[in-house]
Design an enzyme around this catalytic site. Structure first.
Site, PDB file in Angstrom:
ATOM      1  N   GLY A 183       3.174 -16.219 -16.075  1.00 42.32           N
ATOM      2  CA  GLY A 183       4.001 -16.315 -14.979  1.00 42.32           C
ATOM      3  C   GLY A 183       3.655 -16.585 -13.391  1.00 42.32           C
ATOM      4  N   ASN A 184       4.313 -16.564 -12.747  1.00 41.33           N
ATOM      5  CA  ASN A 184       4.023 -16.751 -11.360  1.00 41.33           C
ATOM      6  C   ASN A 184       4.929 -16.131 -10.488  1.00 41.33           C
ATOM      7  OD1 ASN A 184       5.759 -18.784  -9.919  1.00 41.33           O
ATOM      8  ND2 ASN A 184       4.897 -20.115 -11.784  1.00 41.33           N
ATOM      9  N   ARG A 185       4.599 -15.967  -9.062  1.00 35.26           N
ATOM     10  CA  ARG A 185       5.547 -15.089  -8.224  1.00 35.26           C
ATOM     11  C   ARG A 185       6.604 -15.906  -7.691  1.00 35.26           C
ATOM     12  NH1 ARG A 185       1.031 -12.236  -4.731  1.00 35.26           N
ATOM     13  NH2 ARG A 185       2.692 -11.728  -3.232  1.00 35.26           N
ATOM     14  N   ALA A 206       7.645 -23.789  -9.438  1.00 34.60           N
ATOM     15  CA  ALA A 206       6.144 -23.545  -9.354  1.00 34.60           C
ATOM     16  C   ALA A 206       5.824 -23.593 -10.821  1.00 34.60           C
ATOM     17  CB  ALA A 206       5.963 -22.120  -8.806  1.00 34.60           C
TER      18      ALA A 206
END
Ligand code: CTP
Length: 228
Positions: A29-31, A95
Site C-alpha cells: 500500500g502507500n500513505r 496514489a
C-alpha cells in the site's frame, strides 16, 4: 443548481491509495489518506457538478451528494474509472500503485528456517490517468497529480507531456504542510504555458481553488459559454 459553475457537468475523481495483494493477509500500500481527492469531490459537488468518486481503501465518509465507488486494487480502480466515463473532467488524485505482485499467493507465504530474504516479483500496473487522457471519450479536462521529493517543476511538466494532461498538480512530499497525511496542502499547478501555486491552506480550500481552475477551463474564453 443551475447557476453554479459546474452545473450539468460530470466530474470523475479518484482518491486514496490502492492495495495490491501479496497473499490473503498482506498487501503493498502507500500513505495516501484520500483527503485531497475527497476534498476535490466535495468542492466539485459544491460547484454544482454530478460527481463520481472512485475511492481506494480509506477511512473517510463520502461527501454528501457524491456517488462513491469503493475499490481496492489498481486494476479495480482502472475498471471502475473506465466504466464511469464519459465525464467532462477527470481528477486523478489517487496514489495508484505503479507495481503489483506478478502473482497473488492463495495461501499465506510462510518463512522457512533457512530463509534469509524473500524476493517478490512485481509487474507494472496500467496507468489509469494516461488511459483516460488517451481514451476515445476523453474528458475535456484531464488533471493529474505528482508527488515529488525533488525537481518538482521538471518532473511535473514531464508528466504533463508524457500523459497528455491539461493540468498537473505537484505536491512536495516530505515537507510540513504538504501532501500525504497532512490536513493542509500546497499544490504547484502547471499547464502548458502557465503555473499557479495554491496554498498552503487546508485541503478543502485548496480543492475549492483547484475546482475553480477546472471550471474556468470548461468555459470558452472567447464566448464565456460552456465548452461543448
Ligand atoms: N496514476 C494512475 N495510474 C497508475 C499510476 C499513477 O492513474 N497506474 C496517476 C495518479 O493518480 C496521479 C499520477 O498518475 O495522478 C501520478 O503519476 P505517476 O507517474 O505515478 O507518479 P509517481 O508515482 O510519482 O511516478 P514516478 O515514479 O514517475 O515519479
Amino acid at each position: 443548481m443551475p447557476d453554479t459553475p459546474l452545473a450539468g457537468r460530470h466530474v470523475l475523481v479518484t482518491a486514496g491509495p490502492t492495495y495490491e495483494d501479496i497473499d490473503p493477509v498482506r498487501f503493498l500500500g502507500n500513505r495516501s489518506s484520500g483527503r485531497m481527492g475527497f476534498a476535490v469531490a466535495a468542492a466539485a459537488r459544491a460547484a454544482g457538478a454530478r460527481v463520481t468518486l472512485v475511492a481506494g481503501p480509506v477511512a473517510l465518509d463520502a461527501p454528501a451528494g457524491v456517488e462513491r465507488i469503493d475499490v481496492r486494487s489498481a486494476a479495480q480502480m482502472h475498471e471502475a474509472v473506465m466504466a464511469a466515463l464519459p465525464a467532462d473532467a477527470y481528477v486523478g488524485a489517487a496514489a495508484v500503485a505503479d507495481f503489483t505482485p506478478a502473482t497473488v499467493s492463495g495461501h499465506k507465504i510462510k518463512k522457512g528456517p533457512g530463509d534469509a530474504g524473500l524476493v517478490l516479483e512485481l509487474v507494472r500496473t496500467r496507468d489509469i490517468l494516461a488511459d483516460v487522457a488517451a481514451h476515445p471519450r476523453r474528458p475535456a479536462l484531464v488533471v493529474g497529480f505528482a508527488a515529488e521529493t525533488g525537481n518538482l517543476e521538471a518532473n511535473a511538466r514531464g508528466k504533463l507531456d508524457a500523459k497528455k494532461l491539461d493540468l498537473v498538480c505537484a505536491n512536495r512530499v516530505g515537507v510540513p504542510g504538504s501532501g500525504f497525511e497532512s490536513s493542509d496542502n500546497t499544490l504547484e499547478v502547471y499547464w502548458n504555458g502557465g503555473h499557479r501555486r495554491i496554498g498552503p491552506a487546508p485541503k478543502a480550500a485548496v480543492a475549492a481553488e483547484l475546482v475553480g481552475l477546472v471550471a474556468g477551463r470548461l468555459v470558452d474564453p472567447t464566448t464565456g459559454r460552456p465548452r461543448p
